[in-house]
Design a protein around this motif. Sequence first.
Motif, PDB file in Angstrom:
ATOM      1  N   UNK A  45       0.852  -1.016  -0.390  1.00 45.65           N
ATOM      2  CA  UNK A  45      -0.211   0.050  -0.078  1.00 45.65           C
ATOM      3  C   UNK A  45       0.669   1.274   0.006  1.00 45.65           C
ATOM      4  N   UNK A  46       0.100   2.543  -0.593  1.00 47.14           N
ATOM      5  CA  UNK A  46       0.986   3.401  -1.003  1.00 47.14           C
ATOM      6  C   UNK A  46       0.460   4.372   0.198  1.00 47.14           C
ATOM      7  N   UNK A  47       1.277   5.332   0.352  1.00 46.07           N
ATOM      8  CA  UNK A  47      -0.003   6.813   1.097  1.00 46.07           C
ATOM      9  C   UNK A  47      -0.243   7.245   0.641  1.00 46.07           C
ATOM     10  N   UNK A  48      -0.066   8.007  -0.369  1.00 43.75           N
ATOM     11  CA  UNK A  48      -0.540   9.190  -1.652  1.00 43.75           C
ATOM     12  C   UNK A  48       0.469  10.072  -1.178  1.00 43.75           C
ATOM     13  N   UNK A  49       0.990   9.907  -0.173  1.00 45.16           N
ATOM     14  CA  UNK A  49       2.126  11.845   0.019  1.00 45.16           C
ATOM     15  C   UNK A  49       3.179  11.232  -0.216  1.00 45.16           C
ATOM     16  N   UNK A  50       3.413  10.193  -1.240  1.00 40.93           N
ATOM     17  CA  UNK A  50       5.075  10.218  -1.580  1.00 40.93           C
ATOM     18  C   UNK A  50       6.384  10.241  -0.550  1.00 40.93           C
ATOM     19  N   UNK A  51       5.564   9.923   0.604  1.00 40.68           N
ATOM     20  CA  UNK A  51       6.691   9.293   1.164  1.00 40.68           C
ATOM     21  C   UNK A  51       7.342   7.956   2.415  1.00 40.68           C
ATOM     22  N   UNK A  52       6.012   7.516   2.171  1.00 41.85           N
ATOM     23  CA  UNK A  52       5.867   5.787   2.507  1.00 41.85           C
ATOM     24  C   UNK A  52       5.120   5.541   2.013  1.00 41.85           C
ATOM     25  N   UNK A  53       5.306   4.170   1.959  1.00 40.05           N
ATOM     26  CA  UNK A  53       4.960   2.615   1.032  1.00 40.05           C
ATOM     27  C   UNK A  53       4.836   1.698   2.552  1.00 40.05           C
ATOM     28  N   UNK A  54       3.723   1.000   2.552  1.00 41.41           N
ATOM     29  CA  UNK A  54       3.894  -0.471   3.684  1.00 41.41           C
ATOM     30  C   UNK A  54       4.430  -1.446   2.255  1.00 41.41           C
TER      31      UNK A  54
END
Length: 101
Positions: A45-54
């Motif tokens: 999963x991507x947090x859509x904030x362009x910083x973190x992803x799971x």
Amino acid sequence: MNRCTATTLISPPEPFADLLEDARPSPVLCALGEKHDGDHAQMLWDDSGDELAAWVRWDSRRTRLAPLRWCPVQNGAGEACGLFAGHPSRHDWEINEAPDV
């Protein structure tokens, strides 16, 4: 470089597993290049904030979820690598899809 062909099965995390009557483990294919060092990994999963992803990371003994920052490297066309920062192996644009196994 070809893509790693390692797979693992992951189950929905609690409490989602309790909400889904017919929750089955899903197969996950490693996103890294073949013969890489360390754990296998795949973004979930991507947090859509362009910083973190799971990401799910695994080896022969365990599987775990980890929040990881994106790799900051860009190719000549300005496209960012689709792997996590500090990943082993090559960047994603240098990795060919794995052949059907």
